[in-house]
Design a protein around this motif. Structure first.
Motif, mmCIF file in Angstrom:
data_model
loop_
_atom_site.group_PDB
_atom_site.id
_atom_site.type_symbol
_atom_site.label_atom_id
_atom_site.label_comp_id
_atom_site.label_asym_id
_atom_site.label_seq_id
_atom_site.Cartn_x
_atom_site.Cartn_y
_atom_site.Cartn_z
ATOM 1 N N LEU A 134 0.838 -1.199 0.000
ATOM 2 C CA LEU A 134 0.000 0.000 0.000
ATOM 3 C C LEU A 134 0.873 1.249 0.000
ATOM 4 O O LEU A 134 1.675 1.461 0.916
ATOM 5 C CB LEU A 134 -0.915 0.001 1.225
ATOM 6 N N SER A 135 0.719 2.086 -1.019
ATOM 7 C CA SER A 135 1.549 3.282 -1.149
ATOM 8 C C SER A 135 0.949 4.507 -0.482
ATOM 9 O O SER A 135 1.635 5.516 -0.300
ATOM 10 C CB SER A 135 1.803 3.582 -2.628
ATOM 11 N N GLU A 136 -0.317 4.439 -0.122
ATOM 12 C CA GLU A 136 -0.996 5.566 0.512
ATOM 13 C C GLU A 136 -0.992 5.403 2.034
ATOM 14 O O GLU A 136 -0.902 4.287 2.542
ATOM 15 C CB GLU A 136 -2.443 5.661 0.010
ATOM 16 N N PRO A 137 -1.083 6.504 2.784
ATOM 17 C CA PRO A 137 -1.145 6.405 4.252
ATOM 18 C C PRO A 137 -2.318 5.538 4.701
ATOM 19 O O PRO A 137 -3.385 5.537 4.081
ATOM 20 C CB PRO A 137 -1.326 7.859 4.693
ATOM 21 N N ALA A 138 -2.100 4.803 5.767
ATOM 22 C CA ALA A 138 -3.138 3.929 6.329
ATOM 23 C C ALA A 138 -3.444 4.374 7.752
ATOM 24 O O ALA A 138 -2.575 4.892 8.454
ATOM 25 C CB ALA A 138 -2.675 2.475 6.314
ATOM 26 N N GLU A 154 -2.794 8.471 11.356
ATOM 27 C CA GLU A 154 -2.461 8.079 9.995
ATOM 28 C C GLU A 154 -0.962 7.844 9.871
ATOM 29 O O GLU A 154 -0.141 8.546 10.466
ATOM 30 C CB GLU A 154 -2.904 9.176 9.027
ATOM 31 N N SER A 155 -0.591 6.852 9.065
ATOM 32 C CA SER A 155 0.813 6.459 8.965
ATOM 33 C C SER A 155 1.613 7.401 8.069
ATOM 34 O O SER A 155 1.091 7.994 7.126
ATOM 35 C CB SER A 155 0.927 5.037 8.414
ATOM 36 N N THR A 156 2.883 7.529 8.400
ATOM 37 C CA THR A 156 3.860 8.122 7.503
ATOM 38 C C THR A 156 4.362 7.015 6.585
ATOM 39 O O THR A 156 4.608 5.890 7.035
ATOM 40 C CB THR A 156 5.038 8.723 8.291
ATOM 41 N N VAL A 157 4.514 7.302 5.303
ATOM 42 C CA VAL A 157 4.858 6.274 4.312
ATOM 43 C C VAL A 157 6.185 6.613 3.647
ATOM 44 O O VAL A 157 6.408 7.761 3.224
ATOM 45 C CB VAL A 157 3.764 6.142 3.242
ATOM 46 N N PHE A 167 6.228 -0.561 0.626
ATOM 47 C CA PHE A 167 6.322 0.721 1.312
ATOM 48 C C PHE A 167 6.331 0.489 2.817
ATOM 49 O O PHE A 167 5.672 -0.425 3.325
ATOM 50 C CB PHE A 167 5.150 1.627 0.919
ATOM 51 N N HIS A 169 5.449 1.789 6.529
ATOM 52 C CA HIS A 169 4.501 2.635 7.245
ATOM 53 C C HIS A 169 4.892 2.691 8.717
ATOM 54 O O HIS A 169 5.342 1.686 9.282
ATOM 55 C CB HIS A 169 3.085 2.060 7.154
#
Length: 518
Positions: A134-138, A154-157, A167, A169
């Motif tokens: 997953l490349s987007e913040p989770a 929210e995660s830093t990626v 990626f 996180h």
């Protein structure tokens, strides 16, 4: 006909085993895990020799017999025995791959999924990391009750360098309540609800239990047996540490996949904070263009006092830090923040710490006077192993340790277990433990040609029995006990009593135990 050549090759392989592995065949000390059982390597090689020779002879004989029979000419049939032999070989191959190298596919560039894994990150803070495609913040949700995970972050990626599919996180949870259980979930990662416990305050009176070992280096068989023993310990563990060399090469995906495997450290790292230091193999690479400790720094982003700023003429920023758990103060040192200086002056790697790190260490220990003080790093100060004692490190660190009454120091690098009691005439003295026994293999310390008079006479080193002449090794007057085996250290602190136990990975039995009070 092809089967005949296959079995002939197997016979030749059996003949080559004692030739290729002659040093191990004649050695009756070194051991390795053979499908969960710790056997002498010579015994394992004997088994493989007999297995290959037996299968090869039986298969070759029956396949030749089948080819020469009338049935082969008329019906193209040969006896089933060769196929049974091939089946046995396939079964052994599949079982071996599953047990020893379960993450081999990671080197093919396939997407990986690691974590989650925890780490203390300052007072009342916890860093939680995971890796996926997953490349987007989770979003990570958390709380103190499973029905009310009403807090979120929210995660830093950050992208991987190992492949272009993964990626990294991470989130840093702050303002947590000390000595409290939290639950958390990462919906876009999986459906699991995980938990962790925050560190108690120094005056809480809470006991502390942690484990420490060094040098996994892709040795999955040893890693999985060791973690299994940790999990079965009735005392549990509040956190766990690796004293460097988690992998054999920082840019080898299969080794990272092994350390994060669900039957290795991945089995515990979602709920047990994982506090590591880098070793020399975290700066080793198979590819020339890899960054210095690039992947280690990506995966383990602790709260480094260096603030990720490199000093002039150094290869990297310092990966040293400290943290507290109840009345225990832990200091993690970086042997390689001044590695350029060691290389230029042709000193053993990991010998020099930067002045900045040494000054920080002195100040850090000054701030934490009324606590148990434990230090860990990768390169040994005292050892009878391959690298031996390091006078340069001793000259830098021992005055600081003695000044602040450090209670114990742990390190790896040499692949055996050994214990020392340094400066015992001073207040309490300091225990030192070599524990580079996490799975990379044990060193043969009985070779007098290589080690001279400091060579061991057998698998065990028991100085109290007066059987060993180790006067050539600096610090020999401090030696206590040693063993060539796979093991880890367990430290248990209850109030003013600390117990250091060396525990065998094979069966959880105790090698030796030391108890001190303060």
């Amino acid at each position: 006909m092809a089967l005949s050549f296959l079995f002939l090759a197997l016979i030749l392989l059996a003949i080559l085993i004692p030739v290729i592995f002659f040093e191990y065949v004649r050695n009756n000390v070194l051991t390795y895990f053979f499908f969960g059982l710790e056997w002498r390597i010579s015994t394992i090689l004997l088994f493989l020799f007999l297995f290959c020779l037996g299968i090869g002879l039986v298969g070759f004989k029956t396949s030749i017999k089948g080819i020469n029979s009338p049935k082969f000419e008329t019906k193209m049939k040969i006896p089933s025995t060769p196929f049974v032999c091939v089946g046995l070989l396939l079964i052994l191959g599949i079982a071996s791959t599953s047990y020893y190298v379960p993450s081999l596919g990671a080197n093919s560039g396939l997407s990986q999924k690691y974590g989650p894994y925890l780490g203390f990150h300052g007072d009342n803070e916890m860093i939680i990391a995971w890796d996926s495609s997953l490349s987007e913040p989770a979003l990570l949700v958390y709380g103190t009750e499973p029905e009310h995970l009403d807090l979120d972050q929210e995660s830093t990626v950050e992208p991987w360098s190992l492949n272009d599919k993964n990626f990294h996180h991470y989130v840093i949870l702050t303002n947590l309540t000390p000595n409290s259980e939290y639950l958390y979930k990462i919906p876009l990662f999986n459906k699991e609800i995980y938990h962790f416990k925050t560190a108690p305050l120094p005056d809480s009176g809470e006991p502390t239990v942690f484990t420490i070992v060094g040098d996994i280096q892709g040795g999955f068989a040893g890693e999985r047996e060791m973690v299994s023993q940790m999990v079965q310990d009735p005392d549990g563990m509040d956190f766990t540490c690796i004293a460097g060399d988690l992998v054999n090469g920082d840019d080898v995906p299969a080794h990272w996949a092994t350390i994060f495997h669900s039957k290795g450290y991945g089995r515990i790292s979602a709920s047990v904070p994982w506090m590591n230091v880098p070793g020399n193999h975290e700066q080793s690479c198979e590819n020339e263009n890899c960054g210095f400790r690039e992947n280690y720094k990506l995966f383990f982003q602790y709260k480094y006092p260096s603030n990720k700023v490199s000093l002039p003429n150094t290869p990297d920023y310092g990966l040293y830090y400290s943290y507290n758990y109840s009345n225990v103060h832990m200091v993690a040192l970086d042997n390689f923040d001044n590695n350029s200086y060691s290389q230029v002056n042709n000193y053993p790697q990991g010998s020099f710490l930067t002045t900045a790190q040494l000054e920080w260490l002195d100040q850090d220990l000054t701030r934490n006077t009324d606590m148990w003080k434990f230090v860990y790093m990768h390169v040994p100060m005292y050892s009878t192993g391959d690298y031996g004692s390091n006078r340069i490190l001793i000259d830098q660190l021992e005055p600081i340790f003695e000044k602040h009454h450090v209670d114990a120091v742990f390190y790896g690098h040499d692949h055996h277990f050994e214990s020392f009691y340094v400066n015992r005439s001073s207040t309490n003295g300091t225990y030192h433990f070599v524990v580079g026994t996490g799975g990379a293999g044990t060193d043969d310390l009985t070779d007098r040609t290589e080690l001279g008079d400091r060579a061991w006479t057998g698998k065990f080193l028991n100085v109290s029995e007066g059987e060993y002449d180790t006067t050539q090794m600096y610090g020999s007057e401090y030696q206590l006990f040693g063993e060539m085996t796979y093991c880890y250290m367990k430290v248990k602190v209850v109030g003013t009593i600390a117990t250091f136990s060396a525990i065998r990975s094979s069966d959880g039995s105790s090698i030796v135990e030391f108890v001190i009070s303060k």
